[in-house]
Design a protein around this motif. Structure first.
Motif, PDB file in Angstrom:
ATOM      1  N   ASN A  54      48.892 -14.299 -10.060  1.00  0.00           N
ATOM      2  CA  ASN A  54      48.771 -14.256  -8.590  1.00  0.00           C
ATOM      3  C   ASN A  54      47.338 -14.513  -8.204  1.00  0.00           C
ATOM      4  OD1 ASN A  54      51.464 -13.487  -8.277  1.00  0.00           O
ATOM      5  ND2 ASN A  54      50.964 -11.333  -8.470  1.00  0.00           N
TER       6      ASN A  54
ATOM      7  N   CYS B 132      49.401  -5.733 -16.224  1.00  0.00           N
ATOM      8  CA  CYS B 132      49.431  -7.198 -16.245  1.00  0.00           C
ATOM      9  C   CYS B 132      50.858  -7.686 -16.433  1.00  0.00           C
ATOM     10  CB  CYS B 132      48.551  -7.729 -17.365  1.00  0.00           C
ATOM     11  SG  CYS B 132      46.826  -7.306 -17.166  1.00  0.00           S
ATOM     12  N   ALA B 133      51.428  -8.196 -15.373  1.00  0.00           N
ATOM     13  CA  ALA B 133      52.774  -8.758 -15.413  1.00  0.00           C
ATOM     14  C   ALA B 133      52.908  -9.742 -14.263  1.00  0.00           C
ATOM     15  CB  ALA B 133      53.823  -7.661 -15.292  1.00  0.00           C
ATOM     16  N   PRO B 134      53.657 -10.812 -14.453  1.00  0.00           N
ATOM     17  CA  PRO B 134      53.804 -11.822 -13.395  1.00  0.00           C
ATOM     18  C   PRO B 134      54.366 -11.263 -12.092  1.00  0.00           C
ATOM     19  CG  PRO B 134      54.636 -12.658 -15.470  1.00  0.00           C
ATOM     20  CD  PRO B 134      54.310 -11.205 -15.680  1.00  0.00           C
ATOM     21  N   ASP B 135      55.164 -10.212 -12.168  1.00  0.00           N
ATOM     22  CA  ASP B 135      55.765  -9.683 -10.947  1.00  0.00           C
ATOM     23  C   ASP B 135      55.011  -8.471 -10.389  1.00  0.00           C
ATOM     24  OD1 ASP B 135      56.434  -8.052 -13.048  1.00  0.00           O
ATOM     25  OD2 ASP B 135      58.491  -7.703 -12.386  1.00  0.00           O
ATOM     26  N   GLU B 136      53.789  -8.232 -10.844  1.00  0.00           N
ATOM     27  CA  GLU B 136      52.999  -7.110 -10.331  1.00  0.00           C
ATOM     28  C   GLU B 136      52.710  -7.346  -8.849  1.00  0.00           C
ATOM     29  OE1 GLU B 136      50.905  -3.500 -10.290  1.00  0.00           O
ATOM     30  OE2 GLU B 136      52.510  -4.312 -11.511  1.00  0.00           O
TER      31      GLU B 136
ATOM     32  N   THR C 152      48.434 -11.623 -14.017  1.00  0.00           N
ATOM     33  CA  THR C 152      49.630 -11.686 -13.163  1.00  0.00           C
ATOM     34  C   THR C 152      49.988 -13.101 -12.730  1.00  0.00           C
ATOM     35  OG1 THR C 152      48.383 -11.449 -11.097  1.00  0.00           O
ATOM     36  CG2 THR C 152      49.100  -9.416 -12.201  1.00  0.00           C
TER      37      THR C 152
ATOM     38  N   TRP D 272      42.897  -9.950 -12.897  1.00  0.00           N
ATOM     39  CA  TRP D 272      44.156  -9.868 -12.137  1.00  0.00           C
ATOM     40  C   TRP D 272      44.886 -11.213 -12.174  1.00  0.00           C
ATOM     41  CZ3 TRP D 272      47.133  -6.252  -9.906  1.00  0.00           C
ATOM     42  CH2 TRP D 272      48.119  -6.680  -9.036  1.00  0.00           C
TER      43      TRP D 272
ATOM     44  N   ASN E 262      51.041  -7.219  -5.053  1.00  0.00           N
ATOM     45  CA  ASN E 262      49.732  -7.385  -4.438  1.00  0.00           C
ATOM     46  C   ASN E 262      49.515  -6.233  -3.464  1.00  0.00           C
ATOM     47  OD1 ASN E 262      48.697  -9.832  -5.571  1.00  0.00           O
ATOM     48  ND2 ASN E 262      50.377 -10.870  -4.559  1.00  0.00           N
TER      49      ASN E 262
END
Length: 84
Positions: free
Chosen positions: A78, A16-20, A76, A72, A22
């Protein structure tokens, strides 16, 4: 990478991270095996698991697809939709 489920010796984790990157996916571990599973298609993206364990993980993912996608998005930021 938090563990989100464990069953039959299989560990399911989702980073879990904002820049993970897709597509939305999770990681499944079984002993020395590691696999990455696409949440939208419930298919193997990368890695491998023994046949029986892979079938269990894919069935588990199909039953929890909406919940996995929600995790997800929360983790993230996203947004993705499940392909129908």
């Amino acid at each position: 990478m938090p563990t989100i489920s464990m069953f039959y010796g299989i560990i399911i984790r989702m980073y879990c991270a904002p820049d993970e990157h897709n597509p939305p996916h999770f990681h499944a571990y079984y002993g020395k095996y590691k696999a990455i599973i696409d949440i939208n298609t419930c298919e193997l993206i990368k890695g491998n698991l023994p046949g029986k364990q892979l079938k269990l993980v894919l069935a588990w993912a199909e039953l929890r697809q909406e919940e996995l996608l929600a995790n997800w998005v929360l983790g993230t930021g996203n947004e993705w939709r499940i392909a129908v």
